[in-house]
Write a protein that holds these residues in place. Sequence first.
Motif, mmCIF file in Angstrom:
data_model
loop_
_atom_site.group_PDB
_atom_site.id
_atom_site.type_symbol
_atom_site.label_atom_id
_atom_site.label_comp_id
_atom_site.label_asym_id
_atom_site.label_seq_id
_atom_site.Cartn_x
_atom_site.Cartn_y
_atom_site.Cartn_z
ATOM 1 N N CYS A 1 6.736 -1.232 -3.001
ATOM 2 C CA CYS A 1 7.092 0.159 -2.691
ATOM 3 C C CYS A 1 7.588 0.269 -1.253
ATOM 4 N N GLY A 2 6.690 0.093 -0.281
ATOM 5 C CA GLY A 2 7.102 0.089 1.123
ATOM 6 C C GLY A 2 7.589 1.430 1.641
ATOM 7 N N HIS A 3 7.274 2.515 0.931
ATOM 8 C CA HIS A 3 7.731 3.845 1.332
ATOM 9 C C HIS A 3 7.218 4.214 2.726
ATOM 10 N N CYS B 1 3.761 2.461 3.499
ATOM 11 C CA CYS B 1 3.041 1.986 2.320
ATOM 12 C C CYS B 1 2.882 0.467 2.405
ATOM 13 N N CYS C 1 -0.408 6.152 -0.087
ATOM 14 C CA CYS C 1 1.034 6.358 -0.225
ATOM 15 C C CYS C 1 1.307 7.565 -1.118
ATOM 16 N N CYS D 1 3.232 5.906 -4.422
ATOM 17 C CA CYS D 1 2.604 5.007 -5.395
ATOM 18 C C CYS D 1 1.083 4.968 -5.300
HETATM 19 ZN ZN LIG Z 1 3.913 3.164 -1.989
#
Ligand SMILES: [Zn+2]
Length: 410
Positions: free
Chosen positions: A397-399, A392, A372, A375
Amino acid sequence: MGLITYMRTDSFRVASEAQAAARKYAMANYKFDTGRAVPEKPRAYRAKKGAQDAHEAIRPSDVWRTPESMAASLSRDQLKLYRLIWLRFLASQMSDAVFDATTVDIEAAGHFFRATGSVMKFPGFTAVYTEERDEDAEEERNQLLPELKEGQVLHLNELLPEQHFTQPPPRYTEASLVKELEKNGVGRPSTYAPIIETLRKRDYATLEQKRFKPTEVGLAVCDLLAEHFPSVVDLKFTAKIESELDKVADGSAGWVDVTEAVYKPLADALSTANVEVERVVIADEPTDELCPECGQANLVIKSGRYGKFVACPRYPDCTYRRSMAKKVNAVCPKCGGDMLERRSKKGRRFFGCANYPKCDFAAWNPPSGVNCIRCGAFTTASRVKAGTSYKCASPTCGHRWVAESGGGDE
Ligand SMILES: [Zn+2]
Ligand SMILES: [Zn+2]
Ligand SMILES: [Zn+2]
């Protein structure tokens, strides 16, 4: 939009509109100096005995929808499959290829070398599609030779001393196994995939370099069936049941009679086996990993109902066991533990934290190898029109972002 015709069929029949469309497409797109792209008359292929002819052959619903023109709206696997169907269909309506069978004798310093093979005179359908060869031996016999003139002087590039041995028949691939089933009248188009799936799901065979290799369990089950249920593993018997079932389907036989004829002997064999057959013990595979719980023995790999697992051989004194899992190159975004490739009870692959049950992190998609950009946790990737979409894996986070493709052709 329906890109192909009904796919659960083994029919070879092609509607005349589709034949005409394929011929028109081939004539417009393939020009040869030495012949026409399509034969005088449209090609028809004779149906196999007992084929279910209710549906047409599997073909593109419109041959003018080329795989390339569909690429943007299909997933990678869908596109691969559509391309295969499209190419095979088009090729099946085109002219034969023409080859000259040739033997070349080459003289070098008083020694003779002979090469046999064929020289292509007209490509025909091979300009569109040729089947991938399964057997290397066949390839060798049919190798293509370059065009040569009599008396032409050749240059020696390399001299390879080689000895040829007779090869055992190669192990089945998924494709060659289906061909074999088809040849023996076992299974039907709708059951080929489940048959192959069962081999893997029950751990009867593993795929190695795309070829099936029987497991200990597979060999044991096979021996057991051959000894106690000879009719079940008899190809002719199974083929006969299949054709009886076809008769039930078309109404020329009653299902009660058919099932009774099959079920009674099977029920008898089962009750005999229940009394006579001993439990088969599959030998444990040793490992060189010391049991982390008792430290007194090396762990072994055992085969169970749900596949293989790792356990301490001192059971029941020591109860250490864990699932067989492959370590993948990623760390758990929740606790930093190793990520393992695992199988759910239903056989679906997933990726879970090695610290389970203390840590419950799991993901369906494999780690992409890219971390990611926000992060540093691992990401999963999917193909999108513009390139690769990364997500991610960290739940906090889940970006997501998209990386444009760098000109690679994959
Ligand atoms: Zn992330
Ligand atoms: Zn132990
Ligand atoms: Zn974890």
